[in-house]
Scaffold this motif. Structure first.
Motif, PDB file in Angstrom:
ATOM      1  N   PHE A 127       0.755  -1.122  -0.043  1.00  0.00           N
ATOM      2  CA  PHE A 127      -0.075  -0.142  -0.078  1.00  0.00           C
ATOM      3  C   PHE A 127       0.778   1.328   0.060  1.00  0.00           C
ATOM      4  N   LEU A 128       2.144   1.184   0.532  1.00  0.00           N
ATOM      5  CA  LEU A 128       2.911   2.337   0.874  1.00  0.00           C
ATOM      6  C   LEU A 128       3.369   2.869  -0.663  1.00  0.00           C
ATOM      7  N   VAL A 129       3.759   1.728  -1.617  1.00  0.00           N
ATOM      8  CA  VAL A 129       4.033   2.255  -2.786  1.00  0.00           C
ATOM      9  C   VAL A 129       3.163   2.458  -3.896  1.00  0.00           C
ATOM     10  N   LEU A 130       2.011   1.523  -3.701  1.00  0.00           N
ATOM     11  CA  LEU A 130       0.870   1.633  -4.718  1.00  0.00           C
ATOM     12  C   LEU A 130      -0.169   2.660  -4.506  1.00  0.00           C
ATOM     13  N   SER A 131      -0.187   3.296  -3.074  1.00  0.00           N
ATOM     14  CA  SER A 131      -1.327   4.056  -2.991  1.00  0.00           C
ATOM     15  C   SER A 131      -0.770   5.279  -1.823  1.00  0.00           C
ATOM     16  N   ILE A 132      -0.194   5.092  -0.759  1.00  0.00           N
ATOM     17  CA  ILE A 132      -0.017   6.017   0.083  1.00  0.00           C
ATOM     18  C   ILE A 132       0.959   7.133  -0.351  1.00  0.00           C
ATOM     19  N   LEU A 133       1.952   6.720  -1.064  1.00  0.00           N
ATOM     20  CA  LEU A 133       3.100   7.574  -1.638  1.00  0.00           C
ATOM     21  C   LEU A 133       2.596   8.468  -2.549  1.00  0.00           C
ATOM     22  N   ALA A 146      -7.369   3.910  -3.070  1.00  0.00           N
ATOM     23  CA  ALA A 146      -7.312   2.260  -2.854  1.00  0.00           C
ATOM     24  C   ALA A 146      -8.836   1.923  -2.768  1.00  0.00           C
ATOM     25  N   LEU A 147      -9.225   0.869  -3.492  1.00  0.00           N
ATOM     26  CA  LEU A 147     -10.550   0.353  -3.155  1.00  0.00           C
ATOM     27  C   LEU A 147     -10.491  -1.146  -2.697  1.00  0.00           C
ATOM     28  N   GLY A 148     -11.068  -1.477  -1.602  1.00  0.00           N
ATOM     29  CA  GLY A 148     -10.976  -2.602  -1.034  1.00  0.00           C
ATOM     30  C   GLY A 148     -12.336  -3.278  -0.526  1.00  0.00           C
TER      31      GLY A 148
END
Length: 305
Positions: free
Chosen positions: A178-184, A189-191
């Motif tokens: 999640f850090l590299v795909l969404s947070i940074l 994000a959809l979950g």
């Protein structure tokens, strides 16, 4: 797909599609056998990707683009970050003496407080894959250690981790993903039904770790003021139509038809009973904590929702 199947031991693997009970499956199973690739694959994830590429145009037609990302893709993305001496991830996670330990301390703090059970410290940043098994690691004195045996798996350095990412013996955990795909990058994000809780807690832990290290005020501010960081919805849509049955009846693009139909009804109707929430023990426990005042919407952990 389940965790231990993603990087299971080398195959070959192929689709058998055997019914769970005798004389079940019928036309739908026959159709799937005809549509799925007949070739063999090195890993289960490779088979799933190939299957989706075959099924997607049949079920959705040409209206939707297909993108699938699995553990191997995330490993390659993290490797790209760590290969760059000037990357934020390399400088903070591996070279900052405080950031990684602050993250782990934040996870331990959540586990021992009223938000326990939602964001576990399953492994420290990377999983260890050996002989088809996924094993947790602990970061101790600059080394990733297998706690069950005490064996040193890798030094917590770019060179060692890059080698391990390349041979797939190390794979990033969910927090790092999640850090590299969404947070940074600031990508929404959809979950599923757990993500409305664990994803804000991830953002909270990252922000507190930066604050404790006294770095990246701009990033901390961006995280704190982002009011649309994520959403839920995966596995909550309910409908009576079976896409395979629609396809069997000559309806190419069956899922596309379903999406159009769902788009014409209210959100409450599309979600049906929402059993992923109302029957789940974790949500029942959280509801109890809310009623007791152990957690509240004003909690700083919840500020990142």
């Amino acid at each position: 797909m389940i965790g231990y199947s993603l990087l299971a031991g080398r195959g070959p693997y192929r689709f058998e599609l055997l019914p769970t009970e005798p004389n079940t499956g019928g036309d739908a199973l026959t159709l799937l056998r005809a549509l799925l690739p007949k070739t063999q694959f090195e890993r289960p994830a490779h088979a799933i990707k190939a299957a989706n590429l075959a099924l997607w145009p049949k079920m959705f037609g040409g209206r939707f683009a297909f993108l699938q990302i699995d553990d191997e893709d995330i490993a390659d993305l993290v490797a790209d970050h760590l290969s760059d001496e000037n990357s934020w991830l390399r400088m903070r996670l591996l070279e900052d003496p405080k950031f990684a330990s602050n993250i782990l301390a934040g996870l331990d703090g959540l586990a021992s407080g009223p938000w326990s059970g939602w964001l576990a410290r399953g492994t420290d940043f990377f999983w260890f894959y050996e002989n088809g098994k996924r094993l947790p690691l602990r970061l101790i004195a600059g080394e990733l250690i297998d706690p069950a045996t005490g064996m040193k798996v890798a030094c917590f350095t770019a060179a060692d981790i890059l080698d391990r990412l390349a041979n797939r013996s190390l794979v990033p955990n969910l927090l790092l993903m999640f850090l590299v795909l969404s947070i940074l990058p600031g990508v929404r994000a959809l979950g599923g039904s757990y993500q409305p809780i664990y994803y804000p807690l991830m953002r909270y832990v990252v922000c507190r770790a930066l604050e404790a290290a006294g770095v990246d005020e701009d990033l901390r501010q961006a995280l704190a003021t982002d009011d649309i960081p994520g959403a839920w919805g995966h596995r909550v849509i309910e409908c009576d139509d079976d896409p395979l049955e629609l396809f069997l009846n000559g309806r190419n693009g069956a899922m596309s038809d379903l999406i159009d139909r769902l788009g014409d009804i209210s959100f409450a109707e599309a979600c049906g009973s929402m059993k992923g929430f109302v029957t789940d023990p974790s949500w029942h426990d959280l509801h109890s904590r809310l009623r007791q005042g152990l957690v509240t919407p004003a909690d700083e952990e919840w500020a990142f929702s």
